[in-house]
Design an enzyme around this catalytic site. Structure first.
Site, PDB file in Angstrom:
ATOM      1  N   LEU A 126      -4.942  65.853  37.369  1.00  0.00           N
ATOM      2  CA  LEU A 126      -3.688  66.449  37.841  1.00  0.00           C
ATOM      3  C   LEU A 126      -3.541  67.886  37.347  1.00  0.00           C
ATOM      4  CD1 LEU A 126      -1.159  63.488  37.454  1.00  0.00           C
ATOM      5  CD2 LEU A 126      -2.454  64.209  39.472  1.00  0.00           C
ATOM      6  N   GLY A 160       3.507  68.434  40.799  1.00  0.00           N
ATOM      7  CA  GLY A 160       4.513  69.323  41.374  1.00  0.00           C
ATOM      8  C   GLY A 160       5.642  69.677  40.422  1.00  0.00           C
ATOM      9  N   LYS A 161       5.612  69.147  39.191  1.00  0.00           N
ATOM     10  CA  LYS A 161       6.767  69.328  38.302  1.00  0.00           C
ATOM     11  C   LYS A 161       6.886  70.737  37.733  1.00  0.00           C
ATOM     12  CE  LYS A 161       4.371  67.390  34.239  1.00  0.00           C
ATOM     13  NZ  LYS A 161       4.367  66.257  33.294  1.00  0.00           N
ATOM     14  N   SER A 168      -8.256  65.565  33.387  1.00  0.00           N
ATOM     15  CA  SER A 168      -7.192  66.387  33.972  1.00  0.00           C
ATOM     16  C   SER A 168      -7.228  66.376  35.498  1.00  0.00           C
ATOM     17  CB  SER A 168      -7.263  67.830  33.466  1.00  0.00           C
ATOM     18  OG  SER A 168      -6.012  68.468  33.575  1.00  0.00           O
ATOM     19  N   LEU A 212      -0.410  69.122  39.389  1.00  0.00           N
ATOM     20  CA  LEU A 212      -0.510  68.490  40.705  1.00  0.00           C
ATOM     21  C   LEU A 212       0.503  67.368  40.906  1.00  0.00           C
ATOM     22  CD1 LEU A 212      -4.375  68.673  41.105  1.00  0.00           C
ATOM     23  CD2 LEU A 212      -2.707  69.585  42.733  1.00  0.00           C
ATOM     24  N   TYR A 214      -7.118  64.535  19.106  1.00  0.00           N
ATOM     25  CA  TYR A 214      -5.814  64.216  19.696  1.00  0.00           C
ATOM     26  C   TYR A 214      -4.786  63.820  18.651  1.00  0.00           C
ATOM     27  CZ  TYR A 214      -8.384  63.959  24.145  1.00  0.00           C
ATOM     28  OH  TYR A 214      -9.150  64.222  25.246  1.00  0.00           O
ATOM     29  N   GLY A 269      -1.061  68.330  34.736  1.00  0.00           N
ATOM     30  CA  GLY A 269       0.238  67.909  35.248  1.00  0.00           C
ATOM     31  C   GLY A 269       0.737  68.733  36.416  1.00  0.00           C
TER      32      GLY A 269
END
Length: 350
Positions: free
Chosen positions: A240, A247-248, A238, A245, A53, A243
């Site tokens: 989401l 909605g972005k 993860s 989920l 990372y 990311g």
């Protein structure tokens, strides 16, 4: 905050694990410090990182996330005992990490020492293999015949696993790591490590973290059942779906500064029409329940039988607060039934 046992270890971890892969790219040192402090104030004691990372990974930024965490630990030394710190050794494929080589016993020892130095700590509570040496069915390789199992040299893979376990034991005997675990692996990988551990009196893998969310739940039921009965903590990453989920990214949106505006090592493989259709339905279910789509996805994940702790991430304190609050919600039977119908309609949208 609720807690669960980390597999067969004697460690209790919060049901929410603070992920860190944005620190050093999308988040500054100051923002990382704020996230850690806020998470601890909410009862979270589990932080996950990796030598790889921040993400998307690069040779320029390699190791910076661990360095950020180390700077926080150095400034808060009395709090080190209050956190369960997890990190990971990268697998093959990245030329700036051990020349892109596979995980070997020597690589484990070198990487543990390097991570300890960056983290400014004497020990890592959970040290994980970020991905196995063989190709595994992750990162959109889970459909039939995307990879070839029959051409794998099983004996060679097993010999590599044994060498890795022996190196992990050396690190544990030296007090450098407390427990070891897996990531992006399979049921066979789990069980082969367990067999070798028992046969050679070596450390047992206590956890596995794989991608798991409303759009990608292939580990249910078989791998999760295996984890439950073998006392392996299951740690969804993860939750989401990169990311999605939240909605972005609906309808091709790419908000400024978001992860999907950056080059991705594996591409935007989740960006499919089927995913958009599923997320639109999840967004409506969430709105009807009076919560955000992200909160719906996180709460659902937390309540899947066999899940130990869900790894969340955020690029702002507002996002982090929203995400943590999701774990205190109680979804109605009507909401859960509606979610189940969407899963049936879009069982594997990417």
């Amino acid at each position: 905050m609720k807690f669960s046992k980390l597999g067969s270890s004697n460690i209790d971890v919060s049901r929410v694990c603070l992920g860190s892969m944005t620190w050093g790219l999308q988040n500054s040192q100051q923002e990382a410090n704020q996230q850690i402090d806020f998470a601890l104030s909410k009862g979270i004691n589990f932080i996950d990182t990796a030598e790889l990372y921040p993400v998307p990974p690069s040779g320029e930024k390699y190791g910076l996330t661990e360095t950020y965490i180390g700077n926080w630990i150095n400034a808060n030394q009395t709090k080190r005992k209050d956190i369960i710190l997890a990190s990971k050794i990268a697998g093959a494929g990245l030329p700036y990490i051990r020349n892109g080589g596979i995980i070997t016993g020597e690589a484990v020892i070198q990487s543990v020492d390097a991570s300890l130095k960056r983290l400014q700590t004497d020990y890592i509570d959970l040290y994980q293999l970020h991905w196995p040496n063989r190709t595994s069915p992750h990162f959109s390789k889970h459909r039939p015949n995307k990879i070839n199992f029959t051409n794998v040299d099983r004996q060679q893979e097993s010999a590599q696993m044994l060498e890795i376990l022996q190196a992990l034991k050396l690190c544990m005997d030296a007090g450098k790591i407390r427990h070891c675990g897996l990531s992006d692996d399979t049921t066979w990988g789990i069980n082969e490590y367990l067999k070798l551990s028992e046969q050679y009196a070596l450390p047992k893998m206590v956890a596995i973290q794989n991608e798991f969310n409303l759009l990608h739940n292939k580990d249910w039921p078989y791998l999760i059942e295996n984890c439950v009965h073998e006392d392996i903590a299951f740690l969804p990453w993860s939750p989401l779906a990169g990311g999605m989920l939240s909605g972005k990214y609906l309808n091709g949106a790419r908000p400024e500064g978001s992860r999907w505006t950056m080059a991705q090592r594996n591409g935007l493989f989740r960006a499919t029409e089927q995913c958009d259709l599923a997320i639109q339905q999840y967004a409506k279910i969430a709105a009807d329940a009076g919560i955000t789509t992200a909160q719906l996805a996180l709460n659902w994940c937390d309540n899947v039988d066999g899940v130990t702790s869900t790894i969340i991430g955020a690029t702002s304190l507002n996002q982090l607060e929203e995400n943590i609050a999701a774990f205190d919600l109680t979804l109605s039977e009507q909401t859960l039934s509606a979610v189940d119908q969407v899963i049936k309609t879009y069982p594997a949208p990417f």
